[in-house]
Design a protein around this motif. Structure first.
Motif, PDB file in Angstrom:
ATOM      1  N   ARG A 115      40.529  56.383  57.460  1.00 51.95           N
ATOM      2  CA  ARG A 115      41.467  57.197  56.675  1.00 51.95           C
ATOM      3  C   ARG A 115      42.273  56.341  55.702  1.00 51.95           C
ATOM      4  O   ARG A 115      42.569  56.748  54.591  1.00 51.95           O
ATOM      5  CB  ARG A 115      42.428  57.937  57.625  1.00 51.95           C
ATOM      6  N   LYS A 120      39.134  61.436  50.090  1.00 47.81           N
ATOM      7  CA  LYS A 120      40.428  61.736  50.681  1.00 47.81           C
ATOM      8  C   LYS A 120      40.954  63.066  50.178  1.00 47.81           C
ATOM      9  O   LYS A 120      41.475  63.866  50.941  1.00 47.81           O
ATOM     10  CB  LYS A 120      41.407  60.609  50.326  1.00 47.81           C
ATOM     11  N   SER A 142      48.066  56.108  58.825  1.00 47.89           N
ATOM     12  CA  SER A 142      47.020  55.197  59.298  1.00 47.89           C
ATOM     13  C   SER A 142      47.585  53.820  59.637  1.00 47.89           C
ATOM     14  O   SER A 142      47.223  53.222  60.656  1.00 47.89           O
ATOM     15  CB  SER A 142      45.933  55.061  58.221  1.00 47.89           C
ATOM     16  N   LYS A 144      39.039  66.000  51.747  1.00 50.68           N
ATOM     17  CA  LYS A 144      39.413  66.221  53.146  1.00 50.68           C
ATOM     18  C   LYS A 144      40.777  66.897  53.227  1.00 50.68           C
ATOM     19  O   LYS A 144      41.011  67.751  54.069  1.00 50.68           O
ATOM     20  CB  LYS A 144      39.417  64.873  53.884  1.00 50.68           C
ATOM     21  N   SER A 145      41.667  66.470  52.336  1.00 46.24           N
ATOM     22  CA  SER A 145      43.007  67.065  52.375  1.00 46.24           C
ATOM     23  C   SER A 145      42.980  68.525  51.998  1.00 46.24           C
ATOM     24  O   SER A 145      43.787  69.307  52.478  1.00 46.24           O
ATOM     25  CB  SER A 145      43.936  66.281  51.434  1.00 46.24           C
ATOM     26  N   ASN A 173      38.981  55.267  63.278  1.00 45.28           N
ATOM     27  CA  ASN A 173      39.435  56.452  62.542  1.00 45.28           C
ATOM     28  C   ASN A 173      40.590  56.116  61.602  1.00 45.28           C
ATOM     29  O   ASN A 173      40.624  56.560  60.444  1.00 45.28           O
ATOM     30  CB  ASN A 173      39.854  57.548  63.521  1.00 45.28           C
TER      31      ASN A 173
END
Length: 1192
Positions: A667, A675, A693, A678-679, A663
């Motif tokens: 990320r 990215k 990360s 998702k944010s 994971n």
């Protein structure tokens, strides 16, 4: 003659070079004299010497006077015991006899015999000198060629006179034989000279050659009855030269066959070469006691034997034994027999060393015979053994031999680890013989060795091998395969490395169901019979991890697409990680369900997470170049975790760790579009709670360091090295947090809490039924067998016996025991039992404390490795400054049991940071100044000088960084505060070196502290600190030449320095304060240096006098001269020098000032000049004071 006499003395020199130089000069001079000589009489006539005495040797007839004198003196000098006389004289005699042709063999032999006669009145040493003189003289005659020379004498009236004849030859041989018979310790040398004589005879064309051979044979084999090694040597030489003669009569009955080296004669030959006497009259079995006078040098007969056996091994002489038979019977079963003495074994080792470079490659195994290997290993394994040194020399010779012949390395390894050797040869002998041989072999030789090892896995040639022997052999093979990869000096090759990894994977992780001869994996070509035991499979898995750990740390040269070669750790030559190649093999074998199957079944969840990890690792190869290095680190971490899950036992498998790694990697290296999408979907508050990360990955790496396997540590360190470029502030803090000191009790409590959580989870998941109750009862029974439980039971029984109660048994009556005890006894038993249990609890607690503290120390040591990697890989990172204070905390906060941590942290700060040439960029100035403030605060209360030195190095580094960032004011502020603390506070632990280093390292910044030093000196806590303040000023003044465009500031500062220095010296002269003579001297050094620096920048002498006020120094000079304390010290002439310099009457010596002269030389020079004038008041007073001192 006067020109040659001094040369005779140098012939006795212990220096070989000096002897040779004298020999060359002497022989050259004598040749010149002889060439100018004109004989007057024939050689038959005798002539008197210079004293008129007659000479009977006839040398003067055909030789110059110097030559005949030199021959006689050289022969007489052979008996001299002084230094190296015998060697020097023998060399010149041999060379001279080989160049002049005016002497005969009989003449020289006669002179030698006459000058070396022994008498009964001689001492033992004198007799030995004479015998040696005769031996050396006769050998010189032989080696010069005079013994068989056939050219007539020069300048002889009769051309028929030859220098050699049969009589001279026979006399020489008979005298050498007599020498050998007279003294046994001369026999070998005498017979060696006989062999030289026969070699010369064989090469000559003398008319009496055949008669001489007959005489030699008769003298050596008919007249001499006892067989010795010398006689064997001559027999071999003569028989090889004249094979047509009837040697059976000469060699019998000692030898059955006329061929001495035949198989039937080897037993007799072995006894003779062992130097046991053998009389011909007693036949081949008639042996007597061994000869005395043992010598460490091996006999010359062995060289002759090797020449005949090895020079032409395929000779047509079928009766001659092979070298293998000879070495086995004559050397191994004779010199190395169990009953042989250490002296004979010493010869055996020398013979082995002599034979090793001479035998053919195919015959090398013949040298490593059973008895030789036994003796060699025994003496090599223990340094207390009598022959340990020579055994060690044999091992060194073998290693050197393999370096010259790498292709023979495999042959030698087979012998060392074979039937006559030992598989664990290096371990048994405590050497690295096998390891060094492997390092000398080429890649092809290593592959041949690996093939040999793998062939031994299923070797069933010996049906008598038990299962234990087979397992031991397989365990040794596993160790050898691992050693090949571990040894960094062995030439590596991707092909044989991959073959070793594949073999370990097959036998460690899989069960072979059916062999596959066409498989690319060699281990599948034949199913092992018997099958590998569980211990061997575990050993394969452990060795696989250790091999991958070694390969991860090794550097390989990888060619990029552009043709450039890069050095990358942990990869093969194609750039792929070795761990990835191992995973490829595992995955390929997983698909081959027909032939192999995994030892442990993998559940569905583990398979899914491994597949996901492999997929993410494949996508990381597409990461662009700016993040390529970090991506390689994440890839290595993923691959290493996946492989470890295949090999680790069930308790070591944690899928959550691998899932977190997947994971975090996803990320960290997700594309920009994904990215951002998702944010947008995620809650901002939740995003803040999600750790970075890189922090997650580094936290996983830290978790790997807690494991005990070298594989996980190697993967962690290498992955961290690649990920270090992506580290952030929080990441550095995460690492440094691990260095904080914790109480061992807290560590134990945390472990206990974790164990309680595990037990609670198990209680929730499992119900306690009858079967589990029975198993728990079994566990209790097993626990009772534990040593700790047995010790506890013993103490309890002892406590009961003290109170008169025996321990309960099956036949004891418990009720009767209880009836006999009253309340007082019960209370006493309770107290003693309580004490026993308290001791037990304390023992466990102490043991836990020690173990926890030890583990914490090891863990911090590994964390320091990460810090070292970070500093080394990222010296320009802005986060470097954050590591300084935690490392200082480690140094200051560690106890005596953690000294290794303190030393390692000190090395990082002093060497890695302090000597770094690269500086961090874009630093946080506020953070840097905070760190500098803290460093100086700790320096003011440092507990030792070592800690203070480390803090000084850190302070200099931070100062360098801040000066580079144009933050000089902040640096000066901190140093000013520390300077005031050092000078004005008596309890300050700072020292002058702390500031000297700063001033010398950064002269411009140190110059800015000049006023602060003067101000602080007025408030010094004592005279000593005030003197140290002026020493700092001295250092600042000496750094003035390094400054640029500071003339105006120098002229402003110097009057202030002048006033402060003069006031200090005046107070000392007025006895307001106490200064020692050395302290006064140092202050004047400062003044002289400052005046010279002022002279460099002033434009006129008036400015100089205005600045330094000569009248003030003249007044001070008078005070010093009148002071009882200082008038006799060196400060007085130095003060006078100050007066002259401040007046401008003395020109400064710029070269010396530039070199850092502090005034001592100038003061001494001024004192010397003043002494010559005689009109100086100070000088006169000094002289008077000295005279008074002498009178008093």
């Amino acid at each position: 003659m006067s020109t040659t006499l001094p040369l005779f003395w140098k012939l006795s020199s212990a220096s070989p070079k000096e002897r040779i130089d004298a020999s060359v000069k002497l022989v050259g001079a004598l040749e010149q004299f002889q060439s100018q000589f004109v004989p007057k009489d024939s050689p038959e006539t005798s002539e008197g010497d210079e004293d008129g005495g007659p000479k009977t040797d006839g040398l003067d007839a055909l030789n110059a006077q110097d030559v005949s004198y030199s021959i006689r003196r050289l022969i007489r000098g052979l008996a001299s015991p002084r230094e190296s006389s015998r060697l020097g004289f023998a060399v010149v005699l041999t060379e001279l006899l080989s160049r002049i042709e005016t002497v005969t063999c009989s003449q020289i032999v006669s002179i030698i015999l006459d000058s070396s006669k022994t008498q009964g009145s001689m001492t033992g040493q004198e007799e030995r000198d004479m015998l040696f003189a005769r031996l050396f003289g006769l050998t010189s005659v032989i080696q010069s060629g005079l013994l068989v020379r056939q050219r007539p004498l020069q300048a002889s009236a009769s051309t028929s006179v030859l220098p050699s004849n049969l009589a001279g030859y026979n006399e020489t041989i008979s005298q050498l034989v007599l020498l050998g018979e007279k003294k046994s310790w001369l026999r070998e040398s005498a017979w060696w000279s006989i062999s030289l004589a026969f070699d010369a005879l064989r090469a000559s064309n003398a008319s009496w050659k055949e008669e001489a051979v007959d005489t030699t044979i008769k003298s050596l084999f008919v007249d001499t009855k006892i067989w010795t090694p010398e006689k064997v040597a001559l027999a071999l030489i003569l028989r090889a030269s004249y094979p047509e003669r009837d040697w059976r009569d000469h060699l019998s009955p000692a030898f059955k066959n006329p061929e001495i080296l035949s198989t039937g004669n080897l037993t007799t030959l072995a006894r003779i070469l062992k130097e046991s006497t053998l009389d011909e009259g007693e036949g081949p079995n008639g042996t007597k006691s061994a000869l005395g006078n043992w010598k460490p040098q091996v006999h010359f007969v062995w060289g002759i034997i090797f020449d005949q056996l090895l020079s032409n091994p395929k000779s047509a002489n079928l009766s001659r034994a092979s070298f293998q038979e000879f070495f086995r019977l004559v050397v191994d079963e004779s010199l190395f027999s169990s009953t042989s003495s250490p002296e004979r074994k010493y010869w055996g080792f020398q013979i082995f060393q002599k034979a090793l470079p001479r035998v053919a490659a195919s015959d090398i195994p013949m040298l490593f015979t059973k008895n030789f290997m036994r003796s060699w290993i025994n003496h090599l394994s223990n340094h207390d053994r009598y022959l340990h040194k020579v055994a060690k020399q044999v091992a060194t010779d073998i290693q050197s031999f393999v370096q010259k012949n790498p292709t023979l390395g495999f042959t030698l390894i087979l012998q060392l680890t074979g039937t006559n050797g030992n598989r664990q040869f290096d371990r048994v002998t405590k050497t690295k013989t096998v390891e060094s041989i492997l390092a000398s072999m080429d890649a092809k030789g290593i592959e041949i060795y690996i093939d040999y090892l793998l062939e031994q896995v299923n070797n069933t040639s010996n049906e008598k091998d038990h299962i234990q022997d087979i397992n031991a052999r397989r365990a040794w093979i596993i160790d050898q395969l691992g050693a090949l990869i571990r040894n960094g000096s062995i030439p590596k090759n991707d092909r044989w490395i991959q073959s070793i990894l594949d073999w370990l994977i097959v036998n460690g992780l899989f069960t072979i169901k059916k062999k596959s001869e066409n498989s690319p994996y060699r281990a599948l070509h034949a199913a092992p019979t018997p099958a590998f035991s569980e211990d061997l499979r575990l050993s394969c898995r452990q060795r696989l991890l250790s091999c991958l750990a070694d390969l991860t740390g090794q550097v390989a040269n990888v060619k990029s697409d552009g043709g450039k070669t890069q050095k990358i750790s942990g990869t093969a030559s194609d750039g792929e990680f070795w761990i990835l190649k191992a995973l490829f093999t595992i995955e390929a074998l997983e698909r081959d369900v027909r032939h192999v199957t995994l030892l442990e079944d993998v559940d569905k969840d583990s398979t899914m997470i491994r597949t996901s990890a492999r997929h993410v690792a494949d996508t990381l190869k597409q990461v662009p170049g700016d993040q390529g290095e970090a991506a390689k680190g994440a890839e290595l971490l993923l691959l290493g975790s996946v492989l470890h899950q295949y090999i680790a036992d069930e308790e070591g498998i944690d899928t959550d760790v691998l899932e977190a790694c997947v994971n975090a990697t996803t990320r960290m290296f997700a594309s920009g579009s994904k990215k951002s999408k998702k944010s947008r979907k995620s809650d901002p508050t939740d995003a803040d709670l999600i750790p970075e990360s890189i922090d997650v990955l580094i936290d996983l790496i830290i978790g790997l360091l807690e494991q005990s396997t070298a594989y996980l540590r190697a993967v962690a360190n290498q992955a961290f090295s690649l990920l270090s470029s992506a580290m952030q502030e929080t990441t550095v803090d995460l690492i440094l947090m691990q260095l904080e000191r914790r109480d061992p009790a807290e560590l134990i409590a945390n472990n206990d809490e974790d164990m309680d959580d595990v037990e609670d989870d198990e209680d929730e998941e499992e119900s306690v039924d009858d079967e589990e109750q029975a198993s728990s009862d079994e566990v209790e029974v097993e626990d009772e067998d534990d040593e700790g439980v047995q010790e506890l039971r013993r103490k309890i029984e002892e406590a009961l016996r003290v109170n008169g109660i025996e321990a309960a048994t099956e036949n004891s009556n418990e009720e009767s025991d209880e009836d006999l005890m009253d309340d007082d006894q019960m209370m006493a038993i309770d107290e003693q039992l309580a004490q026993v249990f308290r001791l037990r609890v304390n023992e466990k607690k102490t043991s836990k404390d020690v173990d926890a503290q030890r583990e914490a120390t090891h863990f911090k040591n590994r964390v320091l490795d990460l810090v070292d990697i970070f500093i080394k890989k990222q010296p320009t990172s802005q986060h470097i400054i954050r590591v300084i204070l935690p490392l200082v905390d480690v140094i200051v906060g560690t106890g005596s049991d953690e000294q290794q941590l303190a030393d390692k942290a000190t090395g990082l700060l002093k060497n890695r940071l302090g000597k770094s040439k690269d500086l961090p960029s874009d630093i946080d100035s506020e953070e840097a100044i905070t760190v500098l403030d803290e460093l100086h605060g700790r320096a003011r209360r440092a507990r030792s000088s070592e800690v203070l030195a480390t803090l000084s190095q850190c302070s200099l580094y931070i100062s360098k960084v801040m000066l580079h960032a144009k933050a000089e004011d902040s640096v000066l502020r901190v140093y000013r505060a520390s300077l005031v603390d050092f000078i004005t506070r008596k309890a300050s632990t700072l020292n002058a070196t702390f500031f000297h280093d700063f001033i010398r390292r950064y002269p411009a910044s140190g110059w800015s502290l000049r006023g602060d030093v003067i101000d602080a000196s007025c408030q010094a806590t004592n005279v000593y600190r005030r003197c140290q303040a002026f020493q700092l000023l001295h250092t600042i003044v000496n750094q003035i030449p390094a400054l640029e465009d500071q003339q105006q500031e120098i002229l402003i500062f110097m009057p202030r320095l002048n006033a402060a220095l003069a006031d200090f010296l005046t107070e000392a002269c007025d006895e307001k304060l106490t200064l020692t003579a050395p302290q006064m001297k140092e202050l004047f050094k400062l003044g002289l240096s400052a005046v010279r620096q002022t002279q460099r920048v002033v434009s006129s002498q008036d400015i100089l006098r205005t600045t330094w006020r000569p009248s003030m120094w003249d007044t001070l000079h008078k005070k010093v001269a009148s002071s009882e304390r200082f008038k006799t010290s060196t400060a007085l002439p130095m003060c006078l020098q100050m007066v002259k310099l401040s007046q401008g009457t003395t020109t400064p010596k710029k070269s010396k000032v530039a070199e850092g002269e502090t005034g001592v030389e100038s003061a001494i020079t001024a004192k010397r000049k003043a002494g010559t004038n005689g009109d100086d008041e100070g000088t006169t007073m000094t002289r008077k004071a000295k005279r008074k001192k002498v009178k008093g």
